[in-house]
Write an enzyme that holds these catalytic residues in place. Structure first.
Site, PDB file in Angstrom:
ATOM      1  N   CYS A 129     -14.331 -12.944 -20.721  1.00 23.25           N
ATOM      2  CA  CYS A 129     -14.477 -13.453 -22.081  1.00 23.25           C
ATOM      3  C   CYS A 129     -15.938 -13.345 -22.520  1.00 23.25           C
ATOM      4  O   CYS A 129     -16.838 -13.815 -21.817  1.00 23.25           O
ATOM      5  CB  CYS A 129     -14.015 -14.911 -22.132  1.00 23.25           C
ATOM      6  SG  CYS A 129     -14.227 -15.670 -23.754  1.00 23.25           S
TER       7      CYS A 129
ATOM      8  N   CYS B 113      -8.277 -15.643 -23.187  1.00 19.45           N
ATOM      9  CA  CYS B 113      -9.066 -16.514 -22.316  1.00 19.45           C
ATOM     10  C   CYS B 113      -8.367 -17.866 -22.262  1.00 19.45           C
ATOM     11  O   CYS B 113      -8.144 -18.503 -23.297  1.00 19.45           O
ATOM     12  CB  CYS B 113     -10.482 -16.678 -22.855  1.00 19.45           C
ATOM     13  SG  CYS B 113     -11.476 -17.847 -21.894  1.00 19.45           S
TER      14      CYS B 113
ATOM     15  N   CYS C  34       5.029   9.641  -3.361  1.00 18.37           N
ATOM     16  CA  CYS C  34       6.011   9.369  -4.403  1.00 18.37           C
ATOM     17  C   CYS C  34       7.405   9.727  -3.901  1.00 18.37           C
ATOM     18  O   CYS C  34       7.606  10.790  -3.315  1.00 18.37           O
ATOM     19  CB  CYS C  34       5.674  10.178  -5.654  1.00 18.37           C
ATOM     20  SG  CYS C  34       6.880   9.991  -6.977  1.00 18.37           S
TER      21      CYS C  34
ATOM     22  N   CYS D 154     -11.270 -20.905 -23.364  1.00 16.66           N
ATOM     23  CA  CYS D 154     -11.725 -21.158 -24.740  1.00 16.66           C
ATOM     24  C   CYS D 154     -10.762 -20.640 -25.811  1.00 16.66           C
ATOM     25  O   CYS D 154     -10.948 -20.919 -26.985  1.00 16.66           O
ATOM     26  CB  CYS D 154     -13.114 -20.560 -24.962  1.00 16.66           C
ATOM     27  SG  CYS D 154     -13.150 -18.758 -25.091  1.00 16.66           S
TER      28      CYS D 154
ATOM     29  N   CYS E 133       2.974   6.692  -9.695  1.00 14.39           N
ATOM     30  CA  CYS E 133       2.590   8.046  -9.300  1.00 14.39           C
ATOM     31  C   CYS E 133       1.786   8.691 -10.431  1.00 14.39           C
ATOM     32  O   CYS E 133       2.248   8.737 -11.572  1.00 14.39           O
ATOM     33  CB  CYS E 133       3.833   8.880  -9.007  1.00 14.39           C
ATOM     34  SG  CYS E 133       3.474  10.625  -8.665  1.00 14.39           S
TER      35      CYS E 133
ATOM     36  N   LYS F 173      -1.657   1.874   5.031  1.00 12.91           N
ATOM     37  CA  LYS F 173      -2.071   0.676   4.305  1.00 12.91           C
ATOM     38  C   LYS F 173      -3.586   0.581   4.177  1.00 12.91           C
ATOM     39  O   LYS F 173      -4.103   0.210   3.129  1.00 12.91           O
ATOM     40  CB  LYS F 173      -1.522  -0.563   5.001  1.00 12.91           C
ATOM     41  CG  LYS F 173      -1.755  -1.840   4.249  1.00 12.91           C
ATOM     42  CD  LYS F 173      -1.068  -3.004   4.929  1.00 12.91           C
ATOM     43  CE  LYS F 173      -1.254  -4.267   4.127  1.00 12.91           C
ATOM     44  NZ  LYS F 173      -0.572  -5.403   4.730  1.00 12.91           N
ATOM     45  N   LYS F 174      -4.310   0.926   5.232  1.00 10.73           N
ATOM     46  CA  LYS F 174      -5.767   0.805   5.221  1.00 10.73           C
ATOM     47  C   LYS F 174      -6.398   1.748   4.195  1.00 10.73           C
ATOM     48  O   LYS F 174      -7.312   1.378   3.470  1.00 10.73           O
ATOM     49  CB  LYS F 174      -6.319   1.091   6.611  1.00 10.73           C
ATOM     50  CG  LYS F 174      -7.770   0.770   6.772  1.00 10.73           C
ATOM     51  CD  LYS F 174      -8.186   0.905   8.220  1.00 10.73           C
ATOM     52  CE  LYS F 174      -9.618   0.453   8.403  1.00 10.73           C
ATOM     53  NZ  LYS F 174     -10.020   0.530   9.805  1.00 10.73           N
ATOM     54  N   LYS F 175      -5.894   2.978   4.123  1.00 14.87           N
ATOM     55  CA  LYS F 175      -6.421   3.963   3.170  1.00 14.87           C
ATOM     56  C   LYS F 175      -5.694   3.906   1.832  1.00 14.87           C
ATOM     57  O   LYS F 175      -6.013   4.659   0.926  1.00 14.87           O
ATOM     58  CB  LYS F 175      -6.301   5.373   3.745  1.00 14.87           C
ATOM     59  CG  LYS F 175      -7.177   5.593   4.953  1.00 14.87           C
ATOM     60  CD  LYS F 175      -7.035   7.002   5.466  1.00 14.87           C
ATOM     61  CE  LYS F 175      -7.893   7.217   6.696  1.00 14.87           C
ATOM     62  NZ  LYS F 175      -7.745   8.570   7.229  1.00 14.87           N
TER      63      LYS F 175
ATOM     64  N   CYS G 190       4.040  12.129 -11.745  1.00 13.20           N
ATOM     65  CA  CYS G 190       5.305  12.065 -12.491  1.00 13.20           C
ATOM     66  C   CYS G 190       5.557  10.718 -13.166  1.00 13.20           C
ATOM     67  O   CYS G 190       6.483  10.601 -13.955  1.00 13.20           O
ATOM     68  CB  CYS G 190       6.478  12.408 -11.573  1.00 13.20           C
ATOM     69  SG  CYS G 190       6.911  11.107 -10.393  1.00 13.20           S
TER      70      CYS G 190
ATOM     71  N   CYS H 275       8.707  12.838  -6.622  1.00 16.96           N
ATOM     72  CA  CYS H 275       8.163  14.207  -6.594  1.00 16.96           C
ATOM     73  C   CYS H 275       7.434  14.543  -5.288  1.00 16.96           C
ATOM     74  O   CYS H 275       6.909  15.637  -5.148  1.00 16.96           O
ATOM     75  CB  CYS H 275       7.231  14.424  -7.787  1.00 16.96           C
ATOM     76  SG  CYS H 275       5.672  13.516  -7.686  1.00 16.96           S
TER      77      CYS H 275
ATOM     78  N   CYS I  49     -17.236 -17.328 -23.207  1.00 11.27           N
ATOM     79  CA  CYS I  49     -17.490 -18.311 -22.147  1.00 11.27           C
ATOM     80  C   CYS I  49     -17.631 -17.693 -20.757  1.00 11.27           C
ATOM     81  O   CYS I  49     -17.985 -18.383 -19.809  1.00 11.27           O
ATOM     82  CB  CYS I  49     -16.395 -19.374 -22.128  1.00 11.27           C
ATOM     83  SG  CYS I  49     -14.785 -18.788 -21.576  1.00 11.27           S
TER      84      CYS I  49
END
Length: 92
Positions: free
Chosen positions: A4, A20, A83, A23, A63, A76-78, A66, A86, A7
């Site tokens: 915001c 916000c 998809c 405020c 994706c 998961k780490k990278k 597409c 596609c 504020c």
């Protein structure tokens, strides 16, 4: 993430505007906003695509090629996804 200008609080997306909660300031410029949300992943699944076995979790991820929101979380780490529509491999 947007803040915001009055504020400094975090702006939340409500409908087609950003508001916000502290405020009451609102901004109608939400076309530049990308929403991300945490999704509980389903159990691990094995998927066969083009004769290749892919193991991973089914996830909701947009994706870039597409526009499909169904993907397999490969790493998961990278944050590497494939998809389910596609077979495009991407990271976020």
């Amino acid at each position: 993430m947007r803040f915001c200008p009055k504020c400094g609080s975090f702006l939340k997306v409500k409908g087609n505007k950003m508001v916000c909660s502290k405020c009451g300031y609102s901004d109608h410029d939400v076309e530049k906003v990308i929403l991300k949300e945490n999704v509980a992943h389903e159990n691990d699944k094995t998927i066969i695509a083009d004769g290749e076995t892919i193991e991973g979790r089914v996830a909701i991820s947009l994706c870039p090629r597409c526009g499909s929101v169904r993907a397999i979380l490969l790493n998961k780490k990278k944050r590497l996804y494939r998809c389910m529509t596609c077979n495009f491999v991407y990271n976020i």
